[in-house]
Design a protein around this motif. Structure first.
Motif, short mmCIF file in Angstrom:
data_model
loop_
_atom_site.label_atom_id
_atom_site.label_comp_id
_atom_site.label_asym_id
_atom_site.label_seq_id
_atom_site.Cartn_x
_atom_site.Cartn_y
_atom_site.Cartn_z
N UNK A 30 -21.66 -79.55 -67.06
CA UNK A 30 -22.42 -79.28 -68.29
C UNK A 30 -23.74 -80.07 -68.31
N UNK A 31 -23.74 -81.25 -67.67
CA UNK A 31 -24.97 -82.04 -67.58
C UNK A 31 -25.96 -81.32 -66.66
N UNK A 32 -25.47 -80.89 -65.50
CA UNK A 32 -26.34 -80.20 -64.53
C UNK A 32 -26.92 -78.91 -65.08
N UNK A 33 -26.16 -78.22 -65.92
CA UNK A 33 -26.63 -76.94 -66.46
C UNK A 33 -27.39 -77.15 -67.78
N UNK A 34 -27.64 -78.40 -68.13
CA UNK A 34 -28.35 -78.77 -69.37
C UNK A 34 -27.65 -78.24 -70.62
N UNK A 35 -26.34 -78.05 -70.53
CA UNK A 35 -25.56 -77.60 -71.67
C UNK A 35 -25.16 -78.80 -72.53
N UNK A 36 -24.93 -79.94 -71.89
CA UNK A 36 -24.54 -81.16 -72.61
C UNK A 36 -25.71 -81.68 -73.43
N UNK A 37 -25.45 -82.05 -74.68
CA UNK A 37 -26.50 -82.61 -75.55
C UNK A 37 -26.43 -84.13 -75.56
N UNK A 38 -25.20 -84.64 -75.49
CA UNK A 38 -25.00 -86.09 -75.45
C UNK A 38 -23.65 -86.34 -74.76
N UNK A 39 -23.61 -87.38 -73.94
CA UNK A 39 -22.39 -87.68 -73.18
C UNK A 39 -21.80 -89.00 -73.68
N UNK A 40 -20.49 -89.02 -73.88
CA UNK A 40 -19.78 -90.25 -74.26
C UNK A 40 -18.95 -90.68 -73.06
N UNK A 41 -19.24 -91.86 -72.56
CA UNK A 41 -18.54 -92.41 -71.40
C UNK A 41 -17.78 -93.66 -71.85
N UNK A 42 -16.52 -93.78 -71.48
CA UNK A 42 -15.73 -94.95 -71.86
C UNK A 42 -16.37 -96.21 -71.32
N UNK A 63 -28.86 -88.16 -73.47
CA UNK A 63 -28.42 -89.46 -74.00
C UNK A 63 -26.96 -89.76 -73.62
N UNK A 64 -26.71 -91.03 -73.33
CA UNK A 64 -25.37 -91.47 -72.92
C UNK A 64 -24.90 -92.57 -73.86
N UNK A 65 -23.69 -92.41 -74.38
CA UNK A 65 -23.10 -93.39 -75.31
C UNK A 65 -21.93 -94.08 -74.61
N UNK A 66 -21.90 -95.42 -74.66
CA UNK A 66 -20.77 -96.15 -74.08
C UNK A 66 -20.16 -97.10 -75.11
N UNK A 67 -20.03 -96.61 -76.36
CA UNK A 67 -19.53 -97.46 -77.44
C UNK A 67 -18.02 -97.46 -77.57
N UNK A 68 -17.34 -96.52 -76.88
CA UNK A 68 -15.90 -96.38 -77.05
C UNK A 68 -15.16 -96.75 -75.78
N UNK A 69 -13.92 -97.25 -75.96
CA UNK A 69 -13.08 -97.52 -74.79
C UNK A 69 -12.38 -96.22 -74.39
#
Length: 99
Positions: A30-42, A63-69
């Protein structure tokens, strides 16, 4: 309820609405196809996984969020997950407001 809990609830809601992709392979796609708007990574994801998503998101300007475990993400989505992506602008804006 704090903003972090609200953000996690939002991820669960997005999943039920079909606006969230989870699992490493699907999120990368989804990132490669520009479908992802924001990614949440543990925040406690493995170093290879973290590096892979940091590089991809930077390259594709997502944008990438790493606020969650991993535990918090898995609980919010109801399945064991390290990474997920929102594919809807409305959910993305709501999440960014909460964080």
């Amino acid at each position: 309820m704090n903003n972090k809990e609200r953000a996690l609830n939002l991820l669960g809601l997005a999943q039920r609405a079909g606006k969230l992709i989870s699992g490493e392979a699907l999120v990368l796609q989804s990132v490669r196809s520009n479908q992802a708007k924001i990614v949440c990574l543990a925040s406690d994801a493995g170093s290879n996984t973290s590096k892979q998503f940091l590089n991809k998101c930077e390259y594709y300007k997502i944008p990438l969020v790493t606020r969650f475990t991993r535990e918090e993400l898995s609980h919010a989505l109801g399945k064991d997950r390290t990474v997920c992506a929102l594919i809807d602008d409305g959910f993305m804006h709501s999440l960014q407001k909460l964080l």
